[in-house]
Design a protein around this motif. Structure first.
Motif, PDB file in Angstrom:
ATOM      1  N   HIS A 189       0.831  -1.201   0.000  1.00  0.00           N
ATOM      2  CA  HIS A 189       0.000   0.000   0.000  1.00  0.00           C
ATOM      3  C   HIS A 189       0.870   1.257   0.000  1.00  0.00           C
ATOM      4  O   HIS A 189       0.601   2.224  -0.734  1.00  0.00           O
ATOM      5  CB  HIS A 189      -0.938  -0.027   1.202  1.00  0.00           C
ATOM      6  CG  HIS A 189      -1.782   1.196   1.344  1.00  0.00           C
ATOM      7  ND1 HIS A 189      -2.486   1.745   0.310  1.00  0.00           N
ATOM      8  CD2 HIS A 189      -2.043   1.988   2.424  1.00  0.00           C
ATOM      9  CE1 HIS A 189      -3.136   2.817   0.726  1.00  0.00           C
ATOM     10  NE2 HIS A 189      -2.869   2.984   2.010  1.00  0.00           N
ATOM     11  N   ASP A 190       1.932   1.257   0.816  1.00  0.00           N
ATOM     12  CA  ASP A 190       2.834   2.408   0.874  1.00  0.00           C
ATOM     13  C   ASP A 190       3.556   2.618  -0.458  1.00  0.00           C
ATOM     14  O   ASP A 190       3.740   3.750  -0.908  1.00  0.00           O
ATOM     15  CB  ASP A 190       3.868   2.227   1.993  1.00  0.00           C
ATOM     16  CG  ASP A 190       3.240   2.314   3.380  1.00  0.00           C
ATOM     17  OD1 ASP A 190       2.115   2.831   3.482  1.00  0.00           O
ATOM     18  OD2 ASP A 190       3.895   1.866   4.343  1.00  0.00           O
ATOM     19  N   GLY A 191       3.929   1.534  -1.126  1.00  0.00           N
ATOM     20  CA  GLY A 191       4.602   1.627  -2.417  1.00  0.00           C
ATOM     21  C   GLY A 191       3.684   2.189  -3.487  1.00  0.00           C
ATOM     22  O   GLY A 191       4.098   3.000  -4.312  1.00  0.00           O
TER      23      GLY A 191
ATOM     24  N   ARG B 158       1.068   4.130  -2.962  1.00  0.00           N
ATOM     25  CA  ARG B 158       0.833   5.544  -2.635  1.00  0.00           C
ATOM     26  C   ARG B 158       2.030   6.406  -3.076  1.00  0.00           C
ATOM     27  O   ARG B 158       1.844   7.487  -3.647  1.00  0.00           O
ATOM     28  CB  ARG B 158       0.589   5.696  -1.139  1.00  0.00           C
ATOM     29  CG  ARG B 158      -0.042   7.037  -0.812  1.00  0.00           C
ATOM     30  CD  ARG B 158      -0.449   7.133   0.613  1.00  0.00           C
ATOM     31  NE  ARG B 158       0.780   7.287   1.404  1.00  0.00           N
ATOM     32  CZ  ARG B 158       0.890   6.993   2.673  1.00  0.00           C
ATOM     33  NH1 ARG B 158      -0.136   6.504   3.324  1.00  0.00           N
ATOM     34  NH2 ARG B 158       2.018   7.165   3.308  1.00  0.00           N
ATOM     35  N   ALA B 159       3.230   5.924  -2.863  1.00  0.00           N
ATOM     36  CA  ALA B 159       4.422   6.661  -3.282  1.00  0.00           C
ATOM     37  C   ALA B 159       4.499   6.764  -4.799  1.00  0.00           C
ATOM     38  O   ALA B 159       4.827   7.822  -5.358  1.00  0.00           O
ATOM     39  CB  ALA B 159       5.678   6.002  -2.727  1.00  0.00           C
ATOM     40  N   LEU B 160       4.161   5.693  -5.507  1.00  0.00           N
ATOM     41  CA  LEU B 160       4.176   5.690  -6.964  1.00  0.00           C
ATOM     42  C   LEU B 160       3.122   6.637  -7.519  1.00  0.00           C
ATOM     43  O   LEU B 160       3.372   7.356  -8.488  1.00  0.00           O
ATOM     44  CB  LEU B 160       3.961   4.262  -7.482  1.00  0.00           C
ATOM     45  CG  LEU B 160       4.054   4.075  -8.989  1.00  0.00           C
ATOM     46  CD1 LEU B 160       5.450   4.461  -9.467  1.00  0.00           C
ATOM     47  CD2 LEU B 160       3.734   2.650  -9.370  1.00  0.00           C
ATOM     48  N   SER B 161       1.933   6.689  -6.895  1.00  0.00           N
ATOM     49  CA  SER B 161       0.895   7.607  -7.383  1.00  0.00           C
ATOM     50  C   SER B 161       1.300   9.066  -7.166  1.00  0.00           C
ATOM     51  O   SER B 161       1.026   9.925  -8.005  1.00  0.00           O
ATOM     52  CB  SER B 161      -0.445   7.300  -6.717  1.00  0.00           C
ATOM     53  OG  SER B 161      -0.402   7.627  -5.348  1.00  0.00           O
ATOM     54  N   THR B 162       1.962   9.350  -6.059  1.00  0.00           N
ATOM     55  CA  THR B 162       2.449  10.714  -5.826  1.00  0.00           C
ATOM     56  C   THR B 162       3.491  11.097  -6.874  1.00  0.00           C
ATOM     57  O   THR B 162       3.473  12.216  -7.406  1.00  0.00           O
ATOM     58  CB  THR B 162       3.061  10.824  -4.415  1.00  0.00           C
ATOM     59  OG1 THR B 162       2.077  10.470  -3.460  1.00  0.00           O
ATOM     60  CG2 THR B 162       3.559  12.219  -4.139  1.00  0.00           C
ATOM     61  N   THR B 163       4.372  10.196  -7.203  1.00  0.00           N
ATOM     62  CA  THR B 163       5.396  10.455  -8.211  1.00  0.00           C
ATOM     63  C   THR B 163       4.766  10.708  -9.573  1.00  0.00           C
ATOM     64  O   THR B 163       5.146  11.641 -10.280  1.00  0.00           O
ATOM     65  CB  THR B 163       6.380   9.273  -8.283  1.00  0.00           C
ATOM     66  OG1 THR B 163       6.951   9.066  -6.998  1.00  0.00           O
ATOM     67  CG2 THR B 163       7.468   9.532  -9.300  1.00  0.00           C
TER      68      THR B 163
ATOM     69  N   ARG C 108       1.735  11.765 -10.252  1.00  0.00           N
ATOM     70  CA  ARG C 108       1.042  13.063 -10.242  1.00  0.00           C
ATOM     71  C   ARG C 108       2.015  14.219 -10.445  1.00  0.00           C
ATOM     72  O   ARG C 108       1.727  15.176 -11.164  1.00  0.00           O
ATOM     73  CB  ARG C 108       0.310  13.253  -8.913  1.00  0.00           C
ATOM     74  CG  ARG C 108      -1.122  12.846  -8.921  1.00  0.00           C
ATOM     75  CD  ARG C 108      -1.845  13.376  -7.697  1.00  0.00           C
ATOM     76  NE  ARG C 108      -1.010  13.353  -6.504  1.00  0.00           N
ATOM     77  CZ  ARG C 108      -1.186  12.560  -5.458  1.00  0.00           C
ATOM     78  NH1 ARG C 108      -2.186  11.719  -5.437  1.00  0.00           N
ATOM     79  NH2 ARG C 108      -0.381  12.596  -4.430  1.00  0.00           N
ATOM     80  N   ASN C 109       3.162  14.171  -9.799  1.00  0.00           N
ATOM     81  CA  ASN C 109       4.119  15.272  -9.868  1.00  0.00           C
ATOM     82  C   ASN C 109       4.900  15.317 -11.172  1.00  0.00           C
ATOM     83  O   ASN C 109       5.444  16.367 -11.517  1.00  0.00           O
ATOM     84  CB  ASN C 109       5.087  15.201  -8.681  1.00  0.00           C
ATOM     85  CG  ASN C 109       4.410  15.612  -7.398  1.00  0.00           C
ATOM     86  OD1 ASN C 109       3.603  16.532  -7.384  1.00  0.00           O
ATOM     87  ND2 ASN C 109       4.704  14.919  -6.318  1.00  0.00           N
TER      88      ASN C 109
END
Length: 157
Positions: free
Chosen positions: A6-8, A10-15, A17-18
């Motif tokens: 789940h943390d991975g 979430r981190a990939l989705s943030t990347t 988006r940016n």
């Protein structure tokens, strides 16, 4: 501890988006961003209308500076070459920009509006000595840099 999957995600989705955000960096000093009207970056000493220096060496700015970066050597009273009247002069005025907190107290307390802030920054420095503004540099800033909106009289009013 959270779920590593789940943390991975979430981190990939943030990347992701940016990655698609517009770029906000500029190549300073080649490209300069517009600054706010009240932006303050450096200092200048002024002359009066007749060309005589406005600083009377009263030491108010040296005393009020919280960082104690202003050093003035007062020259005492002597006759003005322009008006012929006796008045105070500053023989030496030094301002160390490496420790200045840009609080503008020195500008507010000046009784003759001799010191003002400018809107343009000095060039980046590679040595601390380059960040020390001597009297000659401060008087050169009077003509080469745009003054900030306020002087002591406006700020106190």
């Amino acid at each position: 501890m959270g779920n590593p999957i789940h943390d991975g995600i979430r981190a990939l989705s943030t990347t992701i988006r940016n990655v698609f955000r517009p770029v906000s960096t500029v190549q300073f000093p080649l490209v300069l961003r517009p600054r706010a009207e009240r932006y303050r970056a450096s200092f200048a000493l002024l002359h009066d209308e007749q060309g005589d220096q406005l600083c009377i060496g009263c030491l108010f700015c040296e005393r009020i500076c919280p960082s104690q970066v202003i050093s003035i050597r007062s020259g005492g009273k002597r006759e003005s070459p322009v008006t012929g009247k006796k008045r105070g002069y500053a023989d030496d005025f030094t301002l160390d920009m490496s420790a200045c907190i840009f609080c503008e107290l020195c500008v507010q307390v000046c009784p003759t509006d001799a010191i003002v802030m400018t809107r343009e920054q000095d060039q980046p420095a590679f040595a601390r000595e380059d960040l020390v503004l001597t009297m000659d540099k401060l008087y050169a800033n009077e003509t080469s840099k745009t003054r900030a909106w306020g002087d002591g009289t406006k700020l106190m009013g």
